[in-house]
Scaffold this motif. Structure first.
Motif, PDB file in Angstrom:
ATOM      1  N   UNK A 122     -11.500  -4.549  -5.678  1.00  0.00           N
ATOM      2  CA  UNK A 122     -10.793  -3.699  -5.003  1.00  0.00           C
ATOM      3  C   UNK A 122     -10.733  -2.126  -5.460  1.00  0.00           C
ATOM      4  N   UNK A 123     -11.351  -1.487  -4.595  1.00  0.00           N
ATOM      5  CA  UNK A 123     -11.517   0.038  -4.822  1.00  0.00           C
ATOM      6  C   UNK A 123     -10.333   0.818  -4.307  1.00  0.00           C
ATOM      7  N   UNK A 124      -9.421   1.239  -5.427  1.00  0.00           N
ATOM      8  CA  UNK A 124      -7.956   1.556  -5.150  1.00  0.00           C
ATOM      9  C   UNK A 124      -7.718   3.057  -5.221  1.00  0.00           C
ATOM     10  N   UNK A 125      -6.706   3.509  -4.780  1.00  0.00           N
ATOM     11  CA  UNK A 125      -6.395   4.944  -4.837  1.00  0.00           C
ATOM     12  C   UNK A 125      -4.786   4.578  -5.296  1.00  0.00           C
ATOM     13  N   UNK A 126      -4.437   4.654  -6.425  1.00  0.00           N
ATOM     14  CA  UNK A 126      -3.409   4.477  -6.714  1.00  0.00           C
ATOM     15  C   UNK A 126      -3.365   3.183  -7.855  1.00  0.00           C
ATOM     16  N   UNK A 127      -2.072   2.416  -8.325  1.00  0.00           N
ATOM     17  CA  UNK A 127      -2.032   1.587  -9.133  1.00  0.00           C
ATOM     18  C   UNK A 127      -1.642   0.328  -8.366  1.00  0.00           C
ATOM     19  N   UNK A 128      -2.204  -0.686  -9.351  1.00  0.00           N
ATOM     20  CA  UNK A 128      -1.931  -2.049  -8.624  1.00  0.00           C
ATOM     21  C   UNK A 128      -0.460  -2.557  -8.468  1.00  0.00           C
ATOM     22  N   UNK A 129      -0.326  -3.392  -7.576  1.00  0.00           N
ATOM     23  CA  UNK A 129       1.028  -4.040  -7.502  1.00  0.00           C
ATOM     24  C   UNK A 129       1.105  -5.612  -7.451  1.00  0.00           C
ATOM     25  N   UNK A 130       2.323  -5.946  -7.129  1.00  0.00           N
ATOM     26  CA  UNK A 130       2.521  -7.346  -7.118  1.00  0.00           C
ATOM     27  C   UNK A 130       1.662  -7.953  -5.849  1.00  0.00           C
ATOM     28  N   UNK A 131       1.271  -7.246  -5.183  1.00  0.00           N
ATOM     29  CA  UNK A 131       0.474  -7.728  -4.059  1.00  0.00           C
ATOM     30  C   UNK A 131      -1.053  -8.145  -4.380  1.00  0.00           C
ATOM     31  N   UNK A 181       1.730  -2.748   2.474  1.00  0.00           N
ATOM     32  CA  UNK A 181       1.650  -3.684   1.340  1.00  0.00           C
ATOM     33  C   UNK A 181       1.473  -5.177   1.967  1.00  0.00           C
ATOM     34  N   UNK A 182       2.133  -5.454   3.066  1.00  0.00           N
ATOM     35  CA  UNK A 182       1.721  -6.679   3.861  1.00  0.00           C
ATOM     36  C   UNK A 182       0.270  -6.914   4.011  1.00  0.00           C
ATOM     37  N   UNK A 183       0.068  -5.686   4.998  1.00  0.00           N
ATOM     38  CA  UNK A 183      -1.373  -5.756   5.396  1.00  0.00           C
ATOM     39  C   UNK A 183      -2.463  -5.943   4.197  1.00  0.00           C
ATOM     40  N   UNK A 231     -15.823  -5.845  -1.147  1.00  0.00           N
ATOM     41  CA  UNK A 231     -15.184  -4.658  -1.547  1.00  0.00           C
ATOM     42  C   UNK A 231     -14.091  -4.506  -0.670  1.00  0.00           C
ATOM     43  N   UNK A 232     -12.906  -4.347  -1.218  1.00  0.00           N
ATOM     44  CA  UNK A 232     -11.645  -3.786  -0.210  1.00  0.00           C
ATOM     45  C   UNK A 232     -11.366  -2.353  -0.781  1.00  0.00           C
ATOM     46  N   UNK A 233     -11.500  -1.416   0.151  1.00  0.00           N
ATOM     47  CA  UNK A 233     -11.041   0.054  -0.187  1.00  0.00           C
ATOM     48  C   UNK A 233      -9.653   0.243   0.266  1.00  0.00           C
ATOM     49  N   UNK A 234      -8.851   0.704  -0.486  1.00  0.00           N
ATOM     50  CA  UNK A 234      -7.404   0.735  -0.378  1.00  0.00           C
ATOM     51  C   UNK A 234      -6.767   1.744  -0.930  1.00  0.00           C
ATOM     52  N   UNK A 235      -5.307   1.972  -0.418  1.00  0.00           N
ATOM     53  CA  UNK A 235      -4.415   2.952  -0.999  1.00  0.00           C
ATOM     54  C   UNK A 235      -3.232   2.321  -1.226  1.00  0.00           C
ATOM     55  N   UNK A 236      -2.828   2.541  -2.593  1.00  0.00           N
ATOM     56  CA  UNK A 236      -1.412   1.832  -2.993  1.00  0.00           C
ATOM     57  C   UNK A 236      -0.356   2.215  -2.030  1.00  0.00           C
ATOM     58  N   UNK A 237       0.320   1.089  -1.562  1.00  0.00           N
ATOM     59  CA  UNK A 237       1.392   1.175  -0.500  1.00  0.00           C
ATOM     60  C   UNK A 237       2.868   1.987  -1.036  1.00  0.00           C
ATOM     61  N   UNK A 238       2.556   3.315  -1.193  1.00  0.00           N
ATOM     62  CA  UNK A 238       3.678   4.199  -1.625  1.00  0.00           C
ATOM     63  C   UNK A 238       4.104   4.728  -0.388  1.00  0.00           C
ATOM     64  N   UNK A 239       5.494   4.742  -0.323  1.00  0.00           N
ATOM     65  CA  UNK A 239       6.211   5.679   0.852  1.00  0.00           C
ATOM     66  C   UNK A 239       5.860   6.974   0.991  1.00  0.00           C
ATOM     67  N   UNK A 240       5.411   7.472   2.129  1.00  0.00           N
ATOM     68  CA  UNK A 240       5.176   8.812   2.330  1.00  0.00           C
ATOM     69  C   UNK A 240       3.632   9.044   2.122  1.00  0.00           C
ATOM     70  N   UNK A 241       2.993   8.016   1.648  1.00  0.00           N
ATOM     71  CA  UNK A 241       1.441   8.191   1.504  1.00  0.00           C
ATOM     72  C   UNK A 241       0.574   7.504   2.316  1.00  0.00           C
ATOM     73  N   UNK A 242       1.326   6.282   2.785  1.00  0.00           N
ATOM     74  CA  UNK A 242       0.380   5.288   3.757  1.00  0.00           C
ATOM     75  C   UNK A 242       1.174   5.087   5.027  1.00  0.00           C
TER      76      UNK A 242
END
Length: 205
Positions: free
Chosen positions: A54-63, A34-36, A5-16
């Motif tokens: 992936x346990x995600x807060x937000x939307x998936x991206x190209x990463x 995003x790189x991390x 399991x990976x718990x993560x937040x989508x890498x959005x400027x101002x939120x991460x």
């Protein structure tokens, strides 16, 4: 086999990675996040697992690489969100965050034979990994998160429950610019180190 399991937040400027600003801009901090996350997911993808989530807060991206199930984080504090992630697992599970891009597939290849839990302490007093042979959300609910004693309290929860615990190596989370440089030095060939080099060059101009 184990669910990873990976718990993560989508890498959005101002939120991460807000503690990286300054010296970095919110956009640069998000690019470092995003790189991390990309390095973390790459290590998980290369580790043996029955399932990768992936346990995600937000939307998936190209990463996001192929081979991952993506589920949303529940509402509530971090303890509730971690507990909910384990509640989704029917068998052995190892959970990590997105803040240790130096993690390797070898570190994630856990074997629960002869133990009930894995615990990976972080240098800031928290933990970067928690594994449970029989996931029990109650072991996480109520643990104070993001404090200097988070890891100690969580580790004590495991001991009080009578679990046989194996320790994983202590790792450093990326929270500050100093953390970022130290972690990049440990994994100089990853995406995180490359992105940090570009961001550092940008701040030097």
């Amino acid at each position: 086999m184990t669910t990873l399991l990976v718990i993560a937040k989508a890498p959005v400027p101002g939120r991460v990675k807000t503690r990286l600003t300054p010296p970095f801009t919110p956009r640069e901090a998000a690019s470092l996040a995003a790189a991390s996350l990309a390095d973390t997911l790459r290590a998980v993808a290369a580790a043996p697992a029955a399932r990768r989530v992936l346990v995600l807060d937000g939307a998936p991206g190209p990463w996001l690489p192929p081979g991952f199930d993506v589920v949303p984080q529940c509402a509530g504090g971090l303890d509730e969100r971690l507990a909910d992630a384990f509640a989704r697992c029917a068998g052995p599970a190892l959970l990590i965050g997105m803040d240790t891009p130096q993690v390797t597939p070898e570190l994630l290849g856990v074997d629960f034979a002869g133990c009930d839990a894995y615990f990976g302490p972080a240098e800031d007093g928290g933990f970067w990994a928690l594994g449970l042979a029989e996931p029990d959300p109650a072991l996480l609910r109520g643990v104070p998160m993001s404090t200097p004693v988070t890891g100690a309290v969580q580790r004590e929860r495991l001991a009080v429950a009578g679990l046989r615990v194996r320790e994983l190596p202590r790792l450093r989370d990326v929270d500050t610019a100093a953390d970022a440089h130290a972690v990049a030095a440990l994994a100089p060939h990853g995406r995180f180190a490359a992105r940090l080099a570009r961001c550092t060059a940008g701040t030097a101009r």
